[in-house]
Design an enzyme around this catalytic site. Structure first.
Site, PDB file in Angstrom:
ATOM      1  N   HIS A  71      76.566  14.055  -1.538  1.00  0.00           N
ATOM      2  CA  HIS A  71      76.594  12.616  -1.867  1.00  0.00           C
ATOM      3  C   HIS A  71      77.691  12.330  -2.898  1.00  0.00           C
ATOM      4  O   HIS A  71      78.407  11.330  -2.810  1.00  0.00           O
ATOM      5  CB  HIS A  71      75.250  12.188  -2.453  1.00  0.00           C
ATOM      6  CG  HIS A  71      74.133  12.075  -1.467  1.00  0.00           C
ATOM      7  ND1 HIS A  71      74.213  11.314  -0.330  1.00  0.00           N
ATOM      8  CD2 HIS A  71      72.883  12.619  -1.478  1.00  0.00           C
ATOM      9  CE1 HIS A  71      73.055  11.390   0.330  1.00  0.00           C
ATOM     10  NE2 HIS A  71      72.242  12.175  -0.355  1.00  0.00           N
TER      11      HIS A  71
ATOM     12  N   HIS B 247      73.269  19.766  -1.590  1.00  0.00           N
ATOM     13  CA  HIS B 247      73.006  18.499  -0.895  1.00  0.00           C
ATOM     14  C   HIS B 247      73.431  17.302  -1.737  1.00  0.00           C
ATOM     15  O   HIS B 247      74.185  16.432  -1.279  1.00  0.00           O
ATOM     16  CB  HIS B 247      71.512  18.400  -0.560  1.00  0.00           C
ATOM     17  CG  HIS B 247      71.113  17.101   0.076  1.00  0.00           C
ATOM     18  ND1 HIS B 247      70.945  16.958   1.430  1.00  0.00           N
ATOM     19  CD2 HIS B 247      70.855  15.872  -0.464  1.00  0.00           C
ATOM     20  CE1 HIS B 247      70.605  15.708   1.699  1.00  0.00           C
ATOM     21  NE2 HIS B 247      70.543  15.032   0.564  1.00  0.00           N
ATOM     22  N   GLU B 248      72.948  17.254  -2.969  1.00  0.00           N
ATOM     23  CA  GLU B 248      73.271  16.102  -3.813  1.00  0.00           C
ATOM     24  C   GLU B 248      74.761  16.032  -4.117  1.00  0.00           C
ATOM     25  O   GLU B 248      75.324  14.940  -4.263  1.00  0.00           O
ATOM     26  CB  GLU B 248      72.446  16.143  -5.104  1.00  0.00           C
ATOM     27  CG  GLU B 248      70.953  15.978  -4.896  1.00  0.00           C
ATOM     28  CD  GLU B 248      70.580  14.733  -4.111  1.00  0.00           C
ATOM     29  OE1 GLU B 248      71.289  13.716  -4.236  1.00  0.00           O
ATOM     30  OE2 GLU B 248      69.581  14.777  -3.368  1.00  0.00           O
TER      31      GLU B 248
ATOM     32  N   HIS C  45      81.025  12.118  -1.385  1.00  0.00           N
ATOM     33  CA  HIS C  45      81.143  10.856  -0.652  1.00  0.00           C
ATOM     34  C   HIS C  45      81.556   9.729  -1.611  1.00  0.00           C
ATOM     35  O   HIS C  45      82.332   8.834  -1.243  1.00  0.00           O
ATOM     36  CB  HIS C  45      79.799  10.537   0.004  1.00  0.00           C
ATOM     37  CG  HIS C  45      79.879   9.622   1.179  1.00  0.00           C
ATOM     38  ND1 HIS C  45      78.767   9.234   1.903  1.00  0.00           N
ATOM     39  CD2 HIS C  45      80.920   8.979   1.761  1.00  0.00           C
ATOM     40  CE1 HIS C  45      79.123   8.435   2.872  1.00  0.00           C
ATOM     41  NE2 HIS C  45      80.425   8.248   2.811  1.00  0.00           N
TER      42      HIS C  45
END
Length: 696
Positions: A480, A476-477, A483
């Protein structure tokens, strides 16, 4: 003639040139020189940064030349480079290794930073220059930047009268101080609530590596025996493993009562009440019925009605499924009534019986370095062609922090990725990503991004073995991080993850899917000692068990999201009067939503709800499920249209399309337009309902 106040701003004599923040870092990609940075550097650098940017803004406001892109928009984007350098490092250290001295500086800086923000966004002279550009012939990204600045000025109160602006400034300053205080008290509550164990027998059910890690926790803090440090959410990982029911009750109670006055120094109730009251007053001053309406308008949701409609659609089936799961767990423990501290371990028991699977089976196959290198990085390479090289010559800010150089498939440098995976004293709970350097074509800068997790450090010489939830968090991290790494924007304020908060979780949630991809899973899930992969049966069971427990997971999340809205969808006079009324307000809000479930408390109770009262996700915690609507729809695209030869979308063509249409775009246009470009339509909720087992 254009006045360029930024050209010499970093050379102003106010800051000692020997201060490491006085000039950009000379390390690769401008990675902060952590080895040279000491605590005493922050105060003078921050003060100089504030003064310098004020001078830059004054030069913009008083520039006699007609407003244009260079002397107004780009000048705003170029301002504050010194302040950016020092504040980025400072707040990274406060979050990742905070100590008393850093927190003291944080408390001093908080109101100054709020005042500084207002100095720009309440400046009518600069706003007039922005308005003068309304009819200018601008390229698409610059036009969006102008639109964003104009909207932000209006929402900040630039059109208020003098008296109203003065009150607004006072509110903003006080709120920043209170939010800092709340966050610091939450960290103090985690430390104060740590469960001390002296009898090894109480740790029954925990494997030897975990017990050794708990002993190391105690030793690190100068204590004997074993110390179970608290994690930020209500649920604690060891509740799924500890067979001693008394220990589970102690641990759960310590978690659930944080901030409620059991420890005076970390009581957050008066603080959160004042925060909620002042936010409500500020919203009304700005012309909104409540704080949640103000927040929603600035997000993709646009209205609280849209937020409420989604949450109310999900809450009843989530509660229904949670109650059904509770009945199943109660049957698995006939000797005693089911209690909240029994849920995790019984869920593991039932899951093991149903799927022959639990964390004790999985953990030996989930070693941290292999998960990162052969899982997280491997998936990114398969999708985007990027590669990762450990830069042992580049230092992080504390032991265990590592730096990787990231390159494109053709070898072109892309940026740096920094990983900080271990829990430590003073580190705030949870997991997060932030940029140490923002990508920007205006400055010619490449990104430096940081991931933080809170994994218990093992005893010396022992492997770091993860739970499956920690694996998902790592993926998940890193979503980011992608991104940020793939950002391709001219202006730094529009780059990477600088998107509305109810959109920012979307790419990271999509990246979780690769942990479940059979090819990726087989690549990283290998025994830490033998290298043997998980058996095919276990892999199939793991992938097939993904919906198990979704009633609990959805209900506890929605409980927190609804609490966040309850605190922020009221006026100042509708809030509890005193600290002793906080619990009743919380119970009433959950009861009204049909989610007052004793066995399934919210993921965060109000007293340690740092997302909302520490700032950042205030009235915006709904963002995770809002983003998951986009995520589930996108996962469906990857596994159908994007799939090649049944690879589930794990291919360069699908990855490049996702990168090009969405990951690289930042906030250079309406983020939902990026989703529509990917899918050819607006998002639909059905894939999310199916994923979470919420269909009737």
């Amino acid at each position: 003639m254009t006045t360029d106040a930024t050209a010499t701003s970093d050379a102003l004599p106010e800051l000692d040139p020997a201060n490491p923040f006085a000039a950009p870092s000379t390390l690769p990609f401008e990675l902060p020189d952590f080895a040279a940075i000491r605590t005493e550097h922050f105060r003078p650098a921050a003060e100089a940064g504030l003064r310098t940017q004020r001078a830059e803004w004054e030069a913009i406001a008083t520039n006699p030349a007609a407003p244009d892109v260079e002397n107004t928009l780009e000048a705003l984007e170029r301002s504050g480079q010194l302040l950016d350098r020092v504040s980025t490092v400072f707040f990274t250290l406060v979050s990742s290794r905070g100590d008393d001295e850093l927190r003291e500086i944080e408390a001093e800086l908080a109101p100054k930073m709020a005042e500084h923000h207002d100095a720009l966004y309440l400046d009518r002279r600069i706003f007039a220059r922005l308005e003068a550009l309304a009819d200018a012939d601008l390229d698409d990204e610059t036009e969006w930047l102008l639109r964003t600045y104009t909207k932000d000025f209006v929402r900040a109160g630039v059109r208020l009268g003098d008296a109203e602006q003065e009150r607004l400034r006072a509110l903003n300053s006080r709120l920043t101080t209170l939010e800092t205080e709340f966050s610091q008290r939450v960290v103090a509550g985690m430390d104060a609530g740590a469960v001390h164990v002296t009898d090894r027998a109480e740790l029954a059910g925990l494997d030897d590596a975990t017990v050794a890690a708990l002993a190391q926790n105690a030793a690190d803090r100068g204590r004997d025996g074993y110390l179970i440090t608290l994690q930020l959410p209500t649920q604690q990982a060891l509740l799924a493993q500890a067979t001693d029911r008394g220990l589970r009750e102690r641990l759960f109670t310590a978690s659930l009562t944080r901030g409620t006055g059991v420890d005076a120094e970390s009581d957050t109730r008066a603080t959160l009440l004042e925060i909620a009251r002042l936010r409500a007053e500020r919203a009304q001053l700005l012309g909104y019925p409540h704080h949640a309406a103000y927040v929603a308008e600035g997000a993709t949701a646009a209205t609280t009605e849209a937020v409420n409609a989604m949450l109310s659609q999900l809450a009843p089936p989530a509660a229904r499924n949670a109650r059904a799961e509770a009945d199943e767990l109660a049957a698995a423990q006939p000797e005693a009534p089911l209690a909240a501290w029994d849920w995790s371990i019984l869920a593991e028991k039932v899951r093991q019986e149903r799927f022959a699977l639990d964390d004790s089976v999985l953990r030996p196959y989930l070693e941290l370095d292999r998960v990162i290198h052969d899982g997280v990085f491997y998936a990114a390479t398969q999708l985007y062609g990027i590669t990762f090289t450990l830069r042992e010559d580049l230092a992080g800010y504390t032991d265990g922090v590592r730096v990787w150089e990231v390159r494109e498939a053709d070898g072109t440098p892309l940026g740096l990725f920094v990983g900080d995976y271990y829990a430590r004293e003073g580190k705030r709970g949870g997991a997060w990503m932030n940029n140490l350097v923002d990508q920007s074509h205006l400055f010619g800068r490449s990104p430096v991004v940081l991931n933080n997790l809170n994994i218990t450090r093992p005893a010396p010489g022992e492997p770091t073995l993860l739970t499956w939830d920690e694996v998902i968090t790592a993926f998940h991290e890193f979503g980011h991080a992608l991104h940020g790494l793939f950002a391709d924007a001219r202006y730094p304020s529009l780059s990477g993850t600088n998107v509305p908060r109810d959109f920012v979780e979307y790419p990271s949630q999509v990246n979780e899917m690769w942990a479940h991809n059979p090819t990726v899973l087989e690549h990283f899930a290998r025994h830490h000692a033998t290298g043997e992969p998980l058996s095919a049966d276990v892999r199939e069971t793991l992938l097939g068990s993904s919906q198990y427990g979704e009633g609990f997971g959805t209900a506890e999340y929605l409980g927190a999201a609804l609490l966040d809205q309850a605190w922020h969808q009221v006026g100042p006079g509708d809030l509890p009067e005193g600290p002793d009324d906080v619990e009743a307000f919380e119970a009433g809000a959950l009861e009204g939503a049909g989610l007052h479930l004793e066995l399934v408390p919210p993921r965060y109770r109000s007293t340690y709800f740092n997302h909302t009262f520490g700032g950042g996700y205030d009235a915006g915690y709904y963002s995770y499920i809002w983003s998951e609507v986009l995520d589930a729809d996108t996962v469906e695209w990857f596994t159908t249209e994007g799939s090649q030869d049944a690879d589930g979308g794990l291919n360069r063509e699908a990855g490049e399309r996702f990168r090009r249409t969405l990951l690289s775009r930042g906030h250079t246009a309406d983020p939902l337009s990026f989703f529509r470009e990917l899918r050819g339509r607006d998002a639909v909720i059905e894939p999310l309902l199916t994923r979470r087992g919420l269909t009737s």
